[in-house]
Write a protein that holds these residues in place. Structure first.
Motif, PDB file in Angstrom:
ATOM      1  N   SER A  53     -13.203  -2.787   3.280  1.00  0.00           N
ATOM      2  CA  SER A  53     -13.095  -3.381   4.614  1.00  0.00           C
ATOM      3  C   SER A  53     -12.110  -4.546   4.565  1.00  0.00           C
ATOM      4  CB  SER A  53     -14.461  -3.894   5.070  1.00  0.00           C
ATOM      5  OG  SER A  53     -14.339  -4.763   6.178  1.00  0.00           O
ATOM      6  N   ASN A  54     -11.475  -4.830   5.700  1.00  0.00           N
ATOM      7  CA  ASN A  54     -10.627  -6.026   5.758  1.00  0.00           C
ATOM      8  C   ASN A  54     -11.465  -7.304   5.864  1.00  0.00           C
ATOM      9  OD1 ASN A  54     -11.496  -5.730   8.400  1.00  0.00           O
ATOM     10  ND2 ASN A  54      -9.454  -5.859   9.316  1.00  0.00           N
ATOM     11  N   GLU A  55     -12.800  -7.141   5.906  1.00  0.00           N
ATOM     12  CA  GLU A  55     -13.698  -8.288   5.846  1.00  0.00           C
ATOM     13  C   GLU A  55     -14.273  -8.496   4.450  1.00  0.00           C
ATOM     14  OE1 GLU A  55     -16.580  -8.307   9.000  1.00  0.00           O
ATOM     15  OE2 GLU A  55     -15.128  -7.588  10.487  1.00  0.00           O
ATOM     16  N   SER A  56     -13.777  -7.718   3.501  1.00  0.00           N
ATOM     17  CA  SER A  56     -14.174  -7.887   2.106  1.00  0.00           C
ATOM     18  C   SER A  56     -13.619  -9.188   1.565  1.00  0.00           C
ATOM     19  CB  SER A  56     -13.651  -6.711   1.270  1.00  0.00           C
ATOM     20  OG  SER A  56     -13.675  -7.007  -0.105  1.00  0.00           O
ATOM     21  N   ALA A  57     -14.396  -9.849   0.693  1.00  0.00           N
ATOM     22  CA  ALA A  57     -13.904 -11.068   0.032  1.00  0.00           C
ATOM     23  C   ALA A  57     -12.667 -10.763  -0.792  1.00  0.00           C
ATOM     24  CB  ALA A  57     -15.008 -11.654  -0.855  1.00  0.00           C
ATOM     25  N   TRP A  58     -12.589  -9.551  -1.359  1.00  0.00           N
ATOM     26  CA  TRP A  58     -11.394  -9.174  -2.108  1.00  0.00           C
ATOM     27  C   TRP A  58     -10.159  -9.246  -1.211  1.00  0.00           C
ATOM     28  CZ3 TRP A  58     -12.932  -4.017  -5.025  1.00  0.00           C
ATOM     29  CH2 TRP A  58     -13.925  -4.312  -5.976  1.00  0.00           C
ATOM     30  N   PHE A  59     -10.282  -8.684  -0.013  1.00  0.00           N
ATOM     31  CA  PHE A  59      -9.106  -8.638   0.869  1.00  0.00           C
ATOM     32  C   PHE A  59      -8.723 -10.038   1.347  1.00  0.00           C
ATOM     33  CE2 PHE A  59      -7.021  -8.154   5.021  1.00  0.00           C
ATOM     34  CZ  PHE A  59      -5.966  -7.328   4.647  1.00  0.00           C
ATOM     35  N   GLU A  60      -9.713 -10.827   1.691  1.00  0.00           N
ATOM     36  CA  GLU A  60      -9.423 -12.189   2.155  1.00  0.00           C
ATOM     37  C   GLU A  60      -8.707 -12.988   1.070  1.00  0.00           C
ATOM     38  OE1 GLU A  60     -13.266 -13.554   3.263  1.00  0.00           O
ATOM     39  OE2 GLU A  60     -13.295 -12.469   5.183  1.00  0.00           O
ATOM     40  N   ARG A  61      -9.129 -12.815  -0.177  1.00  0.00           N
ATOM     41  CA  ARG A  61      -8.480 -13.534  -1.277  1.00  0.00           C
ATOM     42  C   ARG A  61      -7.091 -12.968  -1.556  1.00  0.00           C
ATOM     43  NH1 ARG A  61     -14.064 -13.190  -4.806  1.00  0.00           N
ATOM     44  NH2 ARG A  61     -15.202 -14.806  -3.640  1.00  0.00           N
ATOM     45  N   SER A  62      -6.951 -11.668  -1.389  1.00  0.00           N
ATOM     46  CA  SER A  62      -5.644 -11.052  -1.597  1.00  0.00           C
ATOM     47  C   SER A  62      -4.656 -11.514  -0.537  1.00  0.00           C
ATOM     48  CB  SER A  62      -5.768  -9.523  -1.567  1.00  0.00           C
ATOM     49  OG  SER A  62      -4.549  -8.902  -1.899  1.00  0.00           O
ATOM     50  N   TYR A 108      -6.493 -11.588  -7.229  1.00  0.00           N
ATOM     51  CA  TYR A 108      -6.600 -10.608  -6.140  1.00  0.00           C
ATOM     52  C   TYR A 108      -5.288 -10.351  -5.408  1.00  0.00           C
ATOM     53  CZ  TYR A 108     -11.522 -11.624  -6.880  1.00  0.00           C
ATOM     54  OH  TYR A 108     -12.762 -11.795  -7.444  1.00  0.00           O
ATOM     55  N   GLY A 109      -4.221 -11.060  -5.773  1.00  0.00           N
ATOM     56  CA  GLY A 109      -2.977 -10.961  -5.030  1.00  0.00           C
ATOM     57  C   GLY A 109      -2.453  -9.553  -4.872  1.00  0.00           C
ATOM     58  N   ASP A 110      -2.589  -8.735  -5.930  1.00  0.00           N
ATOM     59  CA  ASP A 110      -2.065  -7.371  -5.869  1.00  0.00           C
ATOM     60  C   ASP A 110      -3.180  -6.324  -5.777  1.00  0.00           C
ATOM     61  OD1 ASP A 110      -3.129  -7.511  -8.417  1.00  0.00           O
ATOM     62  OD2 ASP A 110      -1.410  -6.566  -9.405  1.00  0.00           O
ATOM     63  N   TYR A 111      -4.362  -6.727  -5.313  1.00  0.00           N
ATOM     64  CA  TYR A 111      -5.476  -5.779  -5.174  1.00  0.00           C
ATOM     65  C   TYR A 111      -5.204  -4.716  -4.109  1.00  0.00           C
ATOM     66  CZ  TYR A 111      -9.470  -7.284  -8.068  1.00  0.00           C
ATOM     67  OH  TYR A 111     -10.335  -7.530  -9.105  1.00  0.00           O
ATOM     68  N   TYR A 112      -4.311  -5.015  -3.167  1.00  0.00           N
ATOM     69  CA  TYR A 112      -4.047  -4.102  -2.057  1.00  0.00           C
ATOM     70  C   TYR A 112      -2.561  -3.773  -2.007  1.00  0.00           C
ATOM     71  CZ  TYR A 112      -8.791  -5.294  -0.737  1.00  0.00           C
ATOM     72  OH  TYR A 112     -10.152  -5.471  -0.757  1.00  0.00           O
ATOM     73  N   VAL A 113      -2.211  -2.794  -1.193  1.00  0.00           N
ATOM     74  CA  VAL A 113      -0.823  -2.365  -1.073  1.00  0.00           C
ATOM     75  C   VAL A 113      -0.155  -3.203   0.014  1.00  0.00           C
ATOM     76  CG1 VAL A 113       0.739  -0.438  -0.645  1.00  0.00           C
ATOM     77  CG2 VAL A 113      -1.452  -0.038  -1.806  1.00  0.00           C
ATOM     78  N   TRP A 114       0.620  -4.198  -0.412  1.00  0.00           N
ATOM     79  CA  TRP A 114       1.321  -5.114   0.493  1.00  0.00           C
ATOM     80  C   TRP A 114       2.823  -4.815   0.446  1.00  0.00           C
ATOM     81  CZ3 TRP A 114      -1.452  -8.221   3.620  1.00  0.00           C
ATOM     82  CH2 TRP A 114      -2.745  -8.603   3.230  1.00  0.00           C
ATOM     83  N   ALA A 115       3.493  -5.030   1.568  1.00  0.00           N
ATOM     84  CA  ALA A 115       4.936  -4.820   1.596  1.00  0.00           C
ATOM     85  C   ALA A 115       5.561  -5.608   2.748  1.00  0.00           C
ATOM     86  CB  ALA A 115       5.265  -3.334   1.754  1.00  0.00           C
ATOM     87  N   ASP A 116       6.811  -6.002   2.551  1.00  0.00           N
ATOM     88  CA  ASP A 116       7.564  -6.638   3.626  1.00  0.00           C
ATOM     89  C   ASP A 116       7.981  -5.587   4.652  1.00  0.00           C
ATOM     90  OD1 ASP A 116       7.482  -9.169   2.402  1.00  0.00           O
ATOM     91  OD2 ASP A 116       9.251  -8.704   1.175  1.00  0.00           O
ATOM     92  N   GLY A 117       8.152  -6.032   5.881  1.00  0.00           N
ATOM     93  CA  GLY A 117       8.624  -5.128   6.915  1.00  0.00           C
ATOM     94  C   GLY A 117      10.110  -4.848   6.779  1.00  0.00           C
ATOM     95  N   ARG A 118      10.574  -3.878   7.574  1.00  0.00           N
ATOM     96  CA  ARG A 118      11.998  -3.564   7.618  1.00  0.00           C
ATOM     97  C   ARG A 118      12.598  -4.179   8.886  1.00  0.00           C
ATOM     98  NH1 ARG A 118      12.064   2.881   7.246  1.00  0.00           N
ATOM     99  NH2 ARG A 118      10.592   2.538   8.958  1.00  0.00           N
ATOM    100  N   ASN A 119      13.812  -4.628   8.775  1.00  0.00           N
ATOM    101  CA  ASN A 119      14.491  -5.164   9.952  1.00  0.00           C
ATOM    102  C   ASN A 119      15.171  -4.051  10.739  1.00  0.00           C
ATOM    103  OD1 ASN A 119      13.799  -7.849   9.484  1.00  0.00           O
ATOM    104  ND2 ASN A 119      15.589  -8.206   8.173  1.00  0.00           N
TER     105      ASN A 119
END
Length: 609
Positions: free
Chosen positions: A121-130, A137-148
């Motif tokens: 869930s996006n209410e998980s403590a893992w996600f909030e810390r990520s 936890y920084g890389d626990y999820y799939v994060w990416a910059d947007g495209r212009n």
């Protein structure tokens, strides 16, 4: 000394039973929210399940698989998990779960849990810390910059990292202003995908498995396993590549089928994670003396599903047989059904265990998909084929999809259509309506003024209590077949399938030295008389041991194989005489088991819409 030998033999037999239980298990899927409400809030709960365990024992169930019961905001009704180690409040407490587990074990029923590893869930403590980039936890999820991108006025604006689409429609990327990046969610926005390229994530998920194994659960069903990995941006110049268009007519960019999912499904790295989990579960076999089952959910081509079984050097899971669930329809012929069965058995690696799945919480019920006249036939087929049988709650009494209006719809898949007409084609609510226990208010599911989903309209006549009271019913037939499922022929016998014609399918199970079984199903709209004298090994005399709802023949009736009258839309299970040549006239024959299913196909004009 003699007593010691006896004790050792008994201990060895018990050990073998504990290690082999899963190979022929009947697993009953419970969707807790809809099974039994014990406290009158309109929502099923753990104590409700505990109350009904004696019913499941009497039915012959070997294990129950519980859909998610973990802490969750319930955007996707438990598949968005905030804490893997806590029980959702409306389902009860951890003490309630421990009590359920103990009661189940006392009745000889094992408990299998849903494991949801692809996302939290996006209410998980893992996600909030990520999102806050807090270590580790920084890389626990799939994060990416947007495209212009630039609009027609020359204004630069941000777009999602790729064109990927969620299973529930619309972009699979959601911008998080706190982190200043997009996160991937292959399902609802509240279900961010975990990053399995992080060693920390892999170890954290193993710790979740250990937590529940330490409590004594007997295994896991693994959700959406083929989506664990996405394309590695390091292989594509640091960006996530767009997926190619499917070019299916009538679809738009918001539709999941608009794309071919070559970068978000069935990546090779996924299999090694599953094999690692199998290794972990195997460690508990030694310490707890019980095999820990693992079944994986993968909607994919058969060749890809089969890979989850493992390799020559590594064990894997039992991939759910969705070919059996999806490829057999109301229009399938005997040739079609034989092909579905044979393909799985052919593709399955040697020494592995097959499985047969008639339904689940994501698919319309058998009576809706295939027509009510096929309920007994499909239940029997799943129960007499080799390996694991999986029954979704309510299929044993022939429940059909309930009607859920647009106003009552809560499934995010339906809600995301934003369409009060189109929602019905994708909503999973109809197969999730409450279990129909009896003819009282809300079908005996709850004493609340209203329930989380409405009970199906037909509950006054279609319910468990009515079927128990009736002389013949889907439930009586199901229970009788389950009882005969314990026979050596069905437990261990070899499998052979023969399509005698477009409408007749024969399935045999052979095991030297044991009595046989014979199942006959006529799915045609007219009665038929079947002559099976061509089956030379089959003894002449047959006894009915299970009789479907449409059958004129009653249980305990006897007849000969040369003339088997089968009513329209009828399913019958027989016990055969002892098979094989005896030493002299009147002597007992060598027992050879036989399980036979004869299927005549039919057409049906009405279906659920």
């Amino acid at each position: 000394m003699r007593l010691l030998i006896v004790l050792l033999v008994v201990a060895s037999a018990a050990s073998a039973s504990e290690l082999d239980w899963w190979k022929t298990a009947l697993i009953y899927q419970i969707y807790p929210r809809s099974f039994k409400d014990s406290n009158g809030d309109g929502i099923g709960d753990l104590n409700g399940i505990t109350q009904k365990l004696p019913y499941l024992q009497q039915t012959g169930v070997d294990a129950v698989w519980l859909s998610p019961i973990y802490k969750s905001p319930m955007y996707d009704f438990g598949y968005d998990i905030a804490d893997y180690r806590e029980i959702q409040d409306e389902y009860g407490t951890m003490a309630d779960f421990d009590n359920l587990l103990n009661e189940a074990k006392s009745l000889g029923i094992r408990v299998v849990l849903d494991f949801v590893p692809n996302h939290t869930s996006n209410e998980s403590a893992w996600f909030e810390r990520s999102a806050a980039r807090a270590a580790p936890y920084g890389d626990y999820y799939v994060w990416a910059d947007g495209r212009n991108a630039t609009d027609e006025n020359g204004t630069v604006y941000a777009m999602p990292p790729s064109n990927w689409v969620s299973n529930f429609r619309k972009s699979a990327w959601e911008y998080h202003p706190g982190r200043g990046q997009y996160y991937l969610h292959q399902f609802v926005i509240g279900q961010p995908d975990l990053n399995y390229r992080s060693d920390s994530v892999q170890e954290a998920m193993k710790d979740v498995l250990r937590f529940w194994l330490d409590k004594g659960v007997s295994g896991f069903r693994v959700d959406a396993v083929n989506k664990l990995y996405e394309a590695d941006p390091n292989n594509y110049g640091g960006v996530y590549p767009d997926e190619p268009l499917s070019e299916i007519p009538g679809l738009g960019p918001d539709d999941y089928e608009y794309l071919i999912h070559v970068y978000t499904e069935n990546l090779n790295e996924t299999y090694d994670v599953v094999y690692d989990w199998r290794d972990l579960l195997d460690e508990y076999i030694a310490t707890q003396g019980e095999y820990k089952i693992m079944m994986t959910e993968t909607y994919a081509d058969l060749s890809l599903m089969i890979k989850y079984y493992g390799t020559k050097t590594r064990n894997g899971s039992i991939p759910f047989n969705f070919s059996f669930l999806e490829d057999i329809t109301m229009n399938s012929t005997a040739w079609d059904i034989k092909t579905v069965i044979d393909r799985w058995m052919t593709y399955m690696p040697s020494g592995r265990v097959a499985n047969w799945v008639n339904g689940n919480h994501d698919k319309s019920r058998v009576g809706t998909r295939q027509g009510v006249d096929r309920i007994d036939a499909m239940n029997m087929l799943a129960l007499i084929l080799p390996g694991v049988a999986v029954t979704y709650q309510g299929e044993e009494i022939g429940m059909v999809d309930g009607y859920v209006s647009w106003n009552d719809t809560v499934d995010p898949w339906g809600c995301n259509t934003d369409d009060p007409v189109a929602y019905a084609s994708v909503s999973r609510d109809p197969e999730r309506t409450p279990y129909q226990w009896d003819g009282s208010a809300h079908a005996g599911f709850s004493t609340a003024a209203s329930t989380w989903l409405p009970v199906a309209d037909n509950y006054l006549t279609l319910n468990l209590a009515a079927q128990i009271a009736a002389q013949k019913s889907h439930y009586h037939f199901y229970k009788d077949v389950v009882a005969n499922r314990k026979s050596p022929a069905i437990q261990e016998g070899d499998l052979d399938t023969k399509a005698l014609s477009e409408s007749l399918l024969v399935v045999t199970r052979l095991l030297p030295g044991e009595a046989g079984m014979l199942g006959v199903v006529n799915l045609a709209a007219e009665a038929q008389t079947i002559d099976l004298t061509s089956l030379k090994i089959l003894p002449s005399d047959l006894e009915v041991v299970a009789s479907g709802v449409n059958c004129a023949l009653e249980k305990n009736a006897t007849l000969t194989k040369s003339s088997i009258p089968v009513s329209a839309h009828c399913a019958l299970l027989f016990r055969s005489g002892i098979v094989g040549g005896g030493n002299a006239a009147g002597a007992h024959y060598l027992s050879l088991p036989l399980v036979l299913l004869v299927v005549a196909t039919y057409s049906i004009t009405a279906c659920f819409s």
